[in-house]
Design a protein around this motif. Sequence first.
Motif, PDB file in Angstrom:
ATOM      1  N   GLU A  11       0.829  -1.210   0.000  1.00 28.10           N
ATOM      2  CA  GLU A  11       0.000   0.000   0.000  1.00 28.10           C
ATOM      3  C   GLU A  11       0.865   1.264   0.000  1.00 28.10           C
ATOM      4  N   CYS A  12       1.956   1.245   0.750  1.00 28.38           N
ATOM      5  CA  CYS A  12       2.836   2.420   0.807  1.00 28.38           C
ATOM      6  C   CYS A  12       3.500   2.678  -0.537  1.00 28.38           C
ATOM      7  N   LYS A  13       3.816   1.605  -1.273  1.00 28.87           N
ATOM      8  CA  LYS A  13       4.427   1.763  -2.590  1.00 28.87           C
ATOM      9  C   LYS A  13       3.488   2.518  -3.543  1.00 28.87           C
ATOM     10  N   LYS A  14       2.188   2.358  -3.338  1.00 25.78           N
ATOM     11  CA  LYS A  14       1.213   3.015  -4.208  1.00 25.78           C
ATOM     12  C   LYS A  14       1.269   4.534  -4.082  1.00 25.78           C
ATOM     13  N   THR A  15       1.847   5.029  -3.017  1.00 27.43           N
ATOM     14  CA  THR A  15       1.918   6.479  -2.813  1.00 27.43           C
ATOM     15  C   THR A  15       3.177   7.087  -3.423  1.00 27.43           C
ATOM     16  N   LEU A  16       4.116   6.251  -3.862  1.00 25.68           N
ATOM     17  CA  LEU A  16       5.346   6.751  -4.463  1.00 25.68           C
ATOM     18  C   LEU A  16       5.054   7.313  -5.859  1.00 25.68           C
ATOM     19  N   PRO A  17       5.739   8.393  -6.244  1.00 24.73           N
ATOM     20  CA  PRO A  17       5.494   9.004  -7.557  1.00 24.73           C
ATOM     21  C   PRO A  17       5.622   8.021  -8.722  1.00 24.73           C
ATOM     22  N   GLU A  41       5.004   4.817  -8.702  1.00 28.86           N
ATOM     23  CA  GLU A  41       3.905   3.843  -8.679  1.00 28.86           C
ATOM     24  C   GLU A  41       2.525   4.494  -8.878  1.00 28.86           C
ATOM     25  N   THR A  42       2.423   5.769  -8.550  1.00 27.94           N
ATOM     26  CA  THR A  42       1.125   6.442  -8.576  1.00 27.94           C
ATOM     27  C   THR A  42       0.653   6.647 -10.012  1.00 27.94           C
ATOM     28  N   CYS A  43      -0.573   6.262 -10.248  1.00 26.88           N
ATOM     29  CA  CYS A  43      -1.184   6.531 -11.541  1.00 26.88           C
ATOM     30  C   CYS A  43      -2.371   7.458 -11.317  1.00 26.88           C
ATOM     31  N   PRO A  44      -2.873   8.069 -12.371  1.00 23.16           N
ATOM     32  CA  PRO A  44      -3.974   9.042 -12.202  1.00 23.16           C
ATOM     33  C   PRO A  44      -5.211   8.485 -11.503  1.00 23.16           C
ATOM     34  N   THR A  45      -5.403   7.177 -11.568  1.00 25.32           N
ATOM     35  CA  THR A  45      -6.607   6.587 -10.964  1.00 25.32           C
ATOM     36  C   THR A  45      -6.389   6.155  -9.512  1.00 25.32           C
ATOM     37  N   THR A  46      -5.183   6.369  -8.969  1.00 23.29           N
ATOM     38  CA  THR A  46      -4.912   5.978  -7.584  1.00 23.29           C
ATOM     39  C   THR A  46      -5.761   6.825  -6.634  1.00 23.29           C
ATOM     40  N   ASP A  47      -6.539   6.160  -5.803  1.00 17.04           N
ATOM     41  CA  ASP A  47      -7.368   6.838  -4.803  1.00 17.04           C
ATOM     42  C   ASP A  47      -6.558   6.927  -3.508  1.00 17.04           C
ATOM     43  N   ILE A  48      -5.919   8.080  -3.313  1.00 14.72           N
ATOM     44  CA  ILE A  48      -5.031   8.258  -2.165  1.00 14.72           C
ATOM     45  C   ILE A  48      -5.791   8.097  -0.850  1.00 14.72           C
ATOM     46  N   GLN A  49      -7.042   8.513  -0.811  1.00 12.41           N
ATOM     47  CA  GLN A  49      -7.827   8.356   0.423  1.00 12.41           C
ATOM     48  C   GLN A  49      -8.022   6.871   0.744  1.00 12.41           C
ATOM     49  N   LEU A  50      -8.306   6.076  -0.265  1.00 12.93           N
ATOM     50  CA  LEU A  50      -8.471   4.632  -0.065  1.00 12.93           C
ATOM     51  C   LEU A  50      -7.148   4.001   0.359  1.00 12.93           C
ATOM     52  N   VAL A  51      -6.058   4.400  -0.293  1.00 16.04           N
ATOM     53  CA  VAL A  51      -4.741   3.878   0.066  1.00 16.04           C
ATOM     54  C   VAL A  51      -4.428   4.233   1.516  1.00 16.04           C
ATOM     55  N   THR A  52      -4.736   5.461   1.917  1.00 18.94           N
ATOM     56  CA  THR A  52      -4.494   5.891   3.295  1.00 18.94           C
ATOM     57  C   THR A  52      -5.282   5.031   4.276  1.00 18.94           C
ATOM     58  N   GLN A  53      -6.527   4.735   3.961  1.00 22.80           N
ATOM     59  CA  GLN A  53      -7.344   3.875   4.824  1.00 22.80           C
ATOM     60  C   GLN A  53      -6.744   2.473   4.915  1.00 22.80           C
ATOM     61  N   GLN A  54      -6.228   1.968   3.795  1.00 26.58           N
ATOM     62  CA  GLN A  54      -5.615   0.646   3.789  1.00 26.58           C
ATOM     63  C   GLN A  54      -4.346   0.630   4.639  1.00 26.58           C
ATOM     64  N   VAL A  55      -3.546   1.701   4.552  1.00 24.41           N
ATOM     65  CA  VAL A  55      -2.327   1.806   5.360  1.00 24.41           C
ATOM     66  C   VAL A  55      -2.680   1.817   6.843  1.00 24.41           C
ATOM     67  N   ILE A  56      -3.702   2.565   7.204  1.00 23.53           N
ATOM     68  CA  ILE A  56      -4.143   2.625   8.603  1.00 23.53           C
ATOM     69  C   ILE A  56      -4.599   1.243   9.070  1.00 23.53           C
ATOM     70  N   GLN A  57      -5.351   0.525   8.236  1.00 23.38           N
ATOM     71  CA  GLN A  57      -5.830  -0.817   8.598  1.00 23.38           C
ATOM     72  C   GLN A  57      -4.663  -1.783   8.767  1.00 23.38           C
ATOM     73  N   CYS A  58      -3.681  -1.706   7.865  1.00 24.86           N
ATOM     74  CA  CYS A  58      -2.502  -2.575   7.972  1.00 24.86           C
ATOM     75  C   CYS A  58      -1.742  -2.296   9.262  1.00 24.86           C
ATOM     76  N   ALA A  59      -1.562  -1.019   9.571  1.00 25.81           N
ATOM     77  CA  ALA A  59      -0.845  -0.646  10.793  1.00 25.81           C
ATOM     78  C   ALA A  59      -1.593  -1.156  12.024  1.00 25.81           C
ATOM     79  N   TYR A  60      -2.909  -1.060  11.996  1.00 18.07           N
ATOM     80  CA  TYR A  60      -3.731  -1.567  13.096  1.00 18.07           C
ATOM     81  C   TYR A  60      -3.546  -3.081  13.251  1.00 18.07           C
ATOM     82  N   ASP A  61      -3.570  -3.801  12.113  1.00 21.83           N
ATOM     83  CA  ASP A  61      -3.416  -5.258  12.158  1.00 21.83           C
ATOM     84  C   ASP A  61      -2.037  -5.654  12.691  1.00 21.83           C
ATOM     85  N   ILE A  62      -1.007  -4.890  12.331  1.00 19.98           N
ATOM     86  CA  ILE A  62       0.342  -5.156  12.832  1.00 19.98           C
ATOM     87  C   ILE A  62       0.378  -4.954  14.349  1.00 19.98           C
ATOM     88  N   ALA A  63      -0.208  -3.853  14.804  1.00 23.34           N
ATOM     89  CA  ALA A  63      -0.236  -3.586  16.245  1.00 23.34           C
ATOM     90  C   ALA A  63      -1.021  -4.669  16.986  1.00 23.34           C
TER      91      ALA A  63
END
Length: 77
Positions: free
Chosen positions: A31-37, A39-61
Amino acid sequence: TSTLLSQKPKSELVRTSLRLLTSSAYRLQSECKKTLPVETCPTTDIQLVTQQVIQCAYDIAKAAKQLVTITTKENNN
């Protein structure tokens, strides 16, 4: 903790927690790779990616907390 990772744990709870930790870490990296310039494409939904990153971090914790709880109980017995 290195002992947990160096051998196959006997406890199903430990194995489950380690699987969650590992899979969540891989998902977080992806998910973090998707935010890199690059990897990012015009259709990347940064808000969705951010939510996924938060969920992953929660699962790790969550997995880390489970491992701490399990190993603390095992060490006290």
